[in-house]
Design an enzyme around this catalytic site. Structure first.
Site, PDB file in Angstrom:
ATOM      1  N   GLY A  95      42.145 -11.187  -5.395  1.00  0.00           N
ATOM      2  CA  GLY A  95      41.340 -12.312  -5.860  1.00  0.00           C
ATOM      3  C   GLY A  95      40.486 -11.972  -7.065  1.00  0.00           C
ATOM      4  O   GLY A  95      39.936 -12.867  -7.721  1.00  0.00           O
ATOM      5  N   VAL A 147      39.893  -8.112  -9.539  1.00  0.00           N
ATOM      6  CA  VAL A 147      40.686  -7.181 -10.347  1.00  0.00           C
ATOM      7  C   VAL A 147      41.281  -6.090  -9.457  1.00  0.00           C
ATOM      8  O   VAL A 147      40.667  -5.679  -8.469  1.00  0.00           O
ATOM      9  CB  VAL A 147      39.845  -6.498 -11.469  1.00  0.00           C
ATOM     10  CG1 VAL A 147      39.662  -7.422 -12.650  1.00  0.00           C
ATOM     11  CG2 VAL A 147      38.519  -6.003 -10.944  1.00  0.00           C
ATOM     12  N   GLY A 199      39.786  -2.765  -6.795  1.00  0.00           N
ATOM     13  CA  GLY A 199      38.678  -3.008  -5.859  1.00  0.00           C
ATOM     14  C   GLY A 199      37.422  -2.223  -6.174  1.00  0.00           C
ATOM     15  O   GLY A 199      37.157  -1.866  -7.329  1.00  0.00           O
ATOM     16  N   CYS A 234      36.387   0.921  -5.306  1.00  0.00           N
ATOM     17  CA  CYS A 234      36.469   2.335  -5.694  1.00  0.00           C
ATOM     18  C   CYS A 234      36.708   2.476  -7.195  1.00  0.00           C
ATOM     19  O   CYS A 234      35.981   3.187  -7.888  1.00  0.00           O
ATOM     20  CB  CYS A 234      37.579   3.019  -4.896  1.00  0.00           C
ATOM     21  SG  CYS A 234      37.804   4.725  -5.338  1.00  0.00           S
ATOM     22  N   TYR A 252      24.766   8.684   0.875  1.00  0.00           N
ATOM     23  CA  TYR A 252      25.417   9.406  -0.221  1.00  0.00           C
ATOM     24  C   TYR A 252      25.375   8.641  -1.545  1.00  0.00           C
ATOM     25  O   TYR A 252      25.281   9.252  -2.613  1.00  0.00           O
ATOM     26  CB  TYR A 252      26.852   9.816   0.163  1.00  0.00           C
ATOM     27  CG  TYR A 252      27.885   8.732   0.023  1.00  0.00           C
ATOM     28  CD1 TYR A 252      28.644   8.609  -1.134  1.00  0.00           C
ATOM     29  CD2 TYR A 252      28.111   7.815   1.050  1.00  0.00           C
ATOM     30  CE1 TYR A 252      29.589   7.611  -1.275  1.00  0.00           C
ATOM     31  CE2 TYR A 252      29.052   6.818   0.921  1.00  0.00           C
ATOM     32  CZ  TYR A 252      29.791   6.720  -0.241  1.00  0.00           C
ATOM     33  OH  TYR A 252      30.723   5.722  -0.371  1.00  0.00           O
ATOM     34  N   ILE A 253      25.375   7.302  -1.497  1.00  0.00           N
ATOM     35  CA  ILE A 253      25.352   6.547  -2.761  1.00  0.00           C
ATOM     36  C   ILE A 253      23.991   6.743  -3.450  1.00  0.00           C
ATOM     37  O   ILE A 253      23.918   7.056  -4.647  1.00  0.00           O
ATOM     38  CB  ILE A 253      25.672   5.057  -2.524  1.00  0.00           C
ATOM     39  CG1 ILE A 253      27.131   4.902  -2.066  1.00  0.00           C
ATOM     40  CG2 ILE A 253      25.443   4.232  -3.811  1.00  0.00           C
ATOM     41  CD1 ILE A 253      27.592   3.492  -1.785  1.00  0.00           C
ATOM     42  N   HIS A 297      41.812  36.080  -4.442  1.00  0.00           N
ATOM     43  CA  HIS A 297      40.525  36.664  -4.794  1.00  0.00           C
ATOM     44  C   HIS A 297      40.418  36.764  -6.303  1.00  0.00           C
ATOM     45  O   HIS A 297      41.390  37.169  -6.952  1.00  0.00           O
ATOM     46  CB  HIS A 297      40.393  38.055  -4.176  1.00  0.00           C
ATOM     47  CG  HIS A 297      39.115  38.732  -4.558  1.00  0.00           C
ATOM     48  ND1 HIS A 297      37.907  38.368  -4.020  1.00  0.00           N
ATOM     49  CD2 HIS A 297      38.871  39.723  -5.462  1.00  0.00           C
ATOM     50  CE1 HIS A 297      36.959  39.113  -4.561  1.00  0.00           C
ATOM     51  NE2 HIS A 297      37.509  39.941  -5.432  1.00  0.00           N
TER      52      HIS A 297
END
Ligand SMILES: Cc1cc2nc3c(=O)[nH]c(=O)nc-3n(C[C@H](O)[C@H](O)[C@H](O)COP(=O)(O)OP(=O)(O)OC[C@H]3O[C@@H](n4cnc5c(N)ncnc54)[C@H](O)[C@@H]3O)c2cc1C
Length: 617
Positions: free
Chosen positions: A114, A116, A119, A121, A262-263, A537
């Site tokens: 609906g 772009v 979404g 993310c 976290y945001i 290593h």
């Protein structure tokens, strides 16, 4: 009906011409080795082989769409034949992941969007925020004189161009959005533009037109929007959500961030790197409430205390008024428990980072008798939608933020893949405890599975012991070479059987490091097995190597020889059982720390000596 894709790639362009025919064959033409990778698109999905030689391969034959005879609830009878095998509502990361997997499995697939493609993310979340965080990381490095000097570097004052930084985020989002769109088009996913509304079983209306599409199976993947508590007035300029903040239209001198999840934390990293002063407003009694408490404490010591950040915990922002008529943003704070007025802040801007709300309005859920729970679509562990009577709605699934199980991009995508596995005949349940999460601050925080308090609670209920092992980044050569020894990795496990319950990392590249642990949990790998894994290593991965090695093996695996080091005995097939003297392993970690301390003293001594010589000359 089976449909096929025939793709031609021109070496000069990655654009793919797509046509459908009636045989299920992919044929790819390319004369130069291609190493194309669209976001989330595996090369195999395009039938590339590793060398880029073209080949034709047969897709698995698609289960034919058929009439469904299942007893379906009210609101219209199911169609007999379908336009699509699978219709996905919402082209975010969840929908995209499901769509790619569906075509790989041979399903005729359409996705409805609906707004772009990409979404939250891609357009308003992970992607632009990581672009800003990349800038923040570099700014921090360039501003950290002490760190630069310790590496022998000299850099004159660092600065930034706000619009340039904003453009970096905007351009990245647009690039990834195009990649996502192209990857779906290239594979033959039909992208239908419009708002999808469920009209009844297996029927969706697209936009306000009369276009109705039928599908054997439907996935709801409509995502989420920022949640704004009552009393907060968003003007998009001085009182903003993450949607606005990612555009970086201005960098306030002083910004209050409401919510320290976290945001909020990631934005505090960006704003402080760009010169803002930050005040956190947190309703709970501690900052970063979702993290393992020990990791949270360390993160606070590194990410909050030394920076231009202060905070108020245990308070609600009951009213926020945007700046207007020359007056600043006004934030009224009340005590979270007593609701008594506590304080008033006047700041240049406020970012509301109080969580996300599912975007499920107008979806037509009432037409299939589904009642949301705080907006979230109720689902079972297989993402099958549950109706108001507690029954499964046939052929209807919901993934991603809209079901609220785990509001992360890769979780949405993994749930989508899991659903496609099911509709193509392979039962699959996603183990959410194996899904990692990360916060991309500098340094990063990552986690998978249970926190220590959660594990202890579970242990008490189910009657098992919980053990904890830890390693410090200070003992890791690569971290020390980068002069980034501040960090901790923590393992929570069952000493009786070696099951990994949770891993939490704070430190350089923690977000990349967590995957060894999450894959181990997903595959059921136990401590006694993962200890034997070999790590190059010197790498940061050796932090996890040390971590697993420092955990005690279950009794039946531990050594009775009392010798230091490893004794390997064949167990089953090509797996080896290692008996390790845990004292020996711990000594290795201690030796590394002692060695690194010695080296830093030695170099300080050298510098001291050099300056004495300099002065005496
Ligand atoms: C600032 C920020 C940073 C983030 N960082 C990360 C991160 O680093 N890592 C991470 O894993 N997650 C991150 N996330 C979370 C992540 O963005 C979401 O978990 C993820 O986007 C959810 O994917 P989804 O497919 O469920 O929904 P969305 O990405 O929200 O997509 C849903 C899509 O459906 C469309 N849609 C909705 N209703 C309809 C309808 N009826 N018809 C047609 N289309 C419809 C929407 O327009 C939208 O395009 C972040 C989020 C934010 C806000």
């Amino acid at each position: 009906m089976q449909s096929t894709l025939s793709l031609s790639f021109s070496p000069s362009s990655s654009a793919a011409a797509v046509s459908r025919s009636h045989t299920t064959r992919f044929s790819l033409n390319t004369s130069t080795p291609l190493n194309l990778r669209f976001c989330g698109l595996r090369p195999q999905a395009l039938a590339f082989n590793a060398s880029g030689n073209h080949r034709s391969s047969k897709l698995p034959s698609r289960p034919r769409s058929q009439a469904i005879s299942a007893a379906l609830s009210a609101n219209g009878s199911p169609p007999k034949f379908f336009d699509y095998d699978l219709l996905i509502i919402g082209a975010g990361v969840g929908g995209h992941g499901a769509a790619l997997h569906a075509v790989e499995k041979g399903l005729k697939t359409a996705i409805v969007e609906g707004d772009v493609v990409g979404g939250t993310c891609v357009n308003r979340g992970c992607v632009p925020s990581k672009a800003l965080l990349a800038v923040a990381g570099r700014m921090r490095e360039l501003q950290n004189d002490h760190h630069l000097k310790s590496l022998g570097l000299q850099v004159s004052a660092a600065g930034y161009d706000r619009q340039g930084v904003a453009d970096h985020a905007i351009n990245l989002a647009s690039k990834i959005r195009n990649n996502l769109t192209n990857s779906m088009k290239a594979l033959g996913v039909d992208i239908l533009t419009g708002f999808g509304k469920i009209l009844g079983p297996q029927k969706v209306q697209i936009g306000s037109s009369d276009k109705i599409v039928t599908a054997k199976d439907i996935i709801i993947a409509t995502g989420s929007v920022p949640f704004v508590p009552k009393g907060i007035e968003i003007d998009g300029k001085t009182v903003i959500t993450s949607d606005h903040a990612l555009k970086l239209e201005f960098v306030p001198d002083w910004i209050a961030i409401v919510g320290s999840g976290y945001i909020g934390l990631e934005f505090s990293d960006v704003y402080t790197a760009l010169g803002s002063e930050v005040t956190f407003v947190e309703a709970l009694d501690q900052l970063m409430p979702g993290f393992d408490p020990e990791i949270g404490k360390l993160a606070q010591r590194v990410l909050i205390n030394p920076r231009n950040i202060d905070y108020q915990t245990g308070v609600f922002a009951s009213k926020i008024t945007p700046a207007r008529d020359g007056k600043p943003v006004r934030i009224e704070l009340i005590d979270a428990k007593t609701k008594e007025p506590k304080d008033t802040l006047e700041v240049d801007a406020a970012l509301i980072a109080t969580g996300r709300a599912p975007f499920t309005q107008g979806l037509g859920l009432e037409n299939i008798d589904v009642v949301t729970q705080r907006g979230f679509v109720p689902v079972d562990e297989r993402m099958r939608v549950i109706d108001s009577n507690g029954k499964l709605v046939p052929h209807l699934y919901c993934i991603g933020d809209a079901n609220g199980k785990m509001m992360l991009a890769h979780a949405a995508s993994a749930q989508g893949i899991s659903v496609v596995e099911q509709v193509t005949g392979r039962d699959h349940i996603l183990n959410h405890l194996s899904v990692p999460a990360a916060c991309f601050t500098h340094p990063e925080i990552s986690m998978v599975g249970l926190t220590e308090p959660q594990a202890r609670e579970k242990g008490e209920k189910e009657g098992f012991e919980v053990s904890v092992a830890k390693t410090s980044f200070k003992a890791n050569t690569k971290a020390l070479a980068e002069n980034e020894g501040e960090g901790l990795a923590k393992l929570i496990y069952r000493p009786d059987n070696g099951e990994i319950l949770g891993v939490h990392i704070f430190g350089l590249h923690a977000a990349d490091l967590i995957h060894e642990a999450s894959n181990a949990i997903a595959l059921g790998t136990r401590i006694q097995d993962i200890k034997l894994a070999v790590h190059a290593h010197p790498t940061l991965s050796e932090v996890l190597d040390e971590l697993f090695k420092s955990a005690k093996e279950p009794p039946e695996y531990s050594s009775s020889s009392g010798r230091l080091g490893h004794i390997q005995k064949p167990v089953v097939g090509n797996r080896w059982k290692e008996t390790t003297d845990s004292h020996g392993m711990n000594s290795r970690g201690v030796l590394d720390v002692v060695l690194s301390l010695f080296l830093s003293f030695f170099s300080a001594f050298q510098r001291c000596l050099a300056s004495m010589l300099h002065f005496s000359n």
